[in-house]
Design a protein around this motif. Structure first.
Motif, short mmCIF file in Angstrom:
data_model
loop_
_atom_site.label_atom_id
_atom_site.label_comp_id
_atom_site.label_asym_id
_atom_site.label_seq_id
_atom_site.Cartn_x
_atom_site.Cartn_y
_atom_site.Cartn_z
N LEU A 1 0.79 -1.19 -0.09
CA LEU A 1 -0.07 0.01 0.08
C LEU A 1 0.84 1.40 -0.02
N LYS A 2 1.98 1.33 0.80
CA LYS A 2 2.84 2.44 0.75
C LYS A 2 3.36 2.49 -0.63
N SER A 3 3.93 1.65 -1.27
CA SER A 3 4.35 1.82 -2.65
C SER A 3 3.29 2.19 -3.54
N ALA A 4 2.14 1.58 -3.43
CA ALA A 4 1.23 2.25 -4.49
C ALA A 4 0.59 3.46 -4.22
N THR A 5 0.58 4.05 -2.75
CA THR A 5 0.11 5.35 -2.74
C THR A 5 1.08 6.25 -3.21
N ALA A 6 2.52 5.93 -2.90
CA ALA A 6 3.47 6.74 -3.45
C ALA A 6 3.40 6.87 -4.82
N TYR A 7 3.18 5.80 -5.44
CA TYR A 7 3.09 5.66 -6.96
C TYR A 7 1.88 6.45 -7.59
N SER A 8 0.80 6.52 -6.86
CA SER A 8 -0.66 7.07 -7.42
C SER A 8 -0.37 8.72 -7.36
N LYS A 9 0.59 8.99 -6.36
CA LYS A 9 0.64 10.64 -6.14
C LYS A 9 1.32 11.00 -7.37
N LEU A 10 2.29 10.31 -7.96
CA LEU A 10 3.20 10.61 -9.00
C LEU A 10 2.43 10.23 -10.32
N TYR A 11 1.79 9.35 -10.63
CA TYR A 11 0.99 8.86 -11.59
C TYR A 11 -0.52 8.65 -11.25
N PRO A 12 -1.46 9.78 -11.07
CA PRO A 12 -2.69 9.56 -10.76
C PRO A 12 -3.55 8.50 -11.67
N SER A 13 -2.97 8.25 -12.79
CA SER A 13 -3.73 7.26 -13.86
C SER A 13 -3.50 5.95 -13.51
N ILE A 14 -2.89 5.54 -12.25
CA ILE A 14 -2.36 4.15 -11.81
C ILE A 14 -3.64 3.28 -11.79
N GLY A 15 -4.97 3.88 -11.39
CA GLY A 15 -6.04 3.04 -11.23
C GLY A 15 -6.47 2.36 -12.64
N ALA A 16 -6.36 3.39 -13.56
CA ALA A 16 -6.92 2.91 -14.95
C ALA A 16 -5.87 1.99 -15.66
N ARG A 17 -4.59 2.37 -15.22
CA ARG A 17 -3.49 1.20 -15.80
C ARG A 17 -3.45 0.04 -14.98
N LEU A 18 -3.93 -0.14 -13.90
CA LEU A 18 -3.97 -1.42 -13.25
C LEU A 18 -5.20 -2.35 -13.96
N LYS A 19 -6.27 -1.35 -13.90
CA LYS A 19 -7.37 -2.13 -14.70
C LYS A 19 -6.85 -2.72 -16.04
#
Length: 125
Positions: free
Chosen positions: A12-30
């Motif tokens: 979660l810590k890594s995912a949270t940090a990554y999502s701040k840099l790359y807000p599109s992470i949700g769409a990319r994970l999907k």
């Protein structure tokens, strides 16, 4: 803390940090999940499961420490996670006035006076 919990926290810590840099992470994970690649699917499942466990812990904290009802808890988490009163009303299938009523109750129970301060109700907030 179990090994799974420690892994979840690191994930979660890594995912949270990554999502701040790359807000599109949700769409990319999907998209990665839908690609059908087994490793991408497993990573997406792991992140989702870790996030669900973290959400459960946050909700439990709000109920136990602050005495919030389940609906008040859902509203606080929605707002803390960047949602608005209008989107909370849509997500929960109630009127905006109902959301505002629950917020007044939440403020009375917690001593918080503004929506912006709701984050302080959570550990690390």
């Amino acid at each position: 803390m179990s090994d799974d919990d420690a892994f979840d926290q690191r994930l979660l810590k890594s995912a949270t940090a990554y999502s701040k840099l790359y807000p599109s992470i949700g769409a990319r994970l999907k998209a990665a999940y839908e690609s059908g690649h087994p490793l991408a699917r497993e990573a997406a499942r792991a992140i989702r499961a870790a996030a669900e466990r973290a959400d459960g812990a946050r909700a439990q904290h709000l109920r136990d420490v602050h005495g919030l009802s389940p609906q008040e808890t859902r509203i606080v988490l929605h707002l803390v996670d960047g949602g608005a009163v209008s989107s909370a009303a849509l997500a929960l299938g109630v009127a905006e006035s109902t959301i505002r009523s629950h917020l007044k109750s939440t403020f009375a129970k917690t001593g918080v006076r503004r929506q912006a301060d709701l984050r302080s109700l959570l550990p690390g907030g």
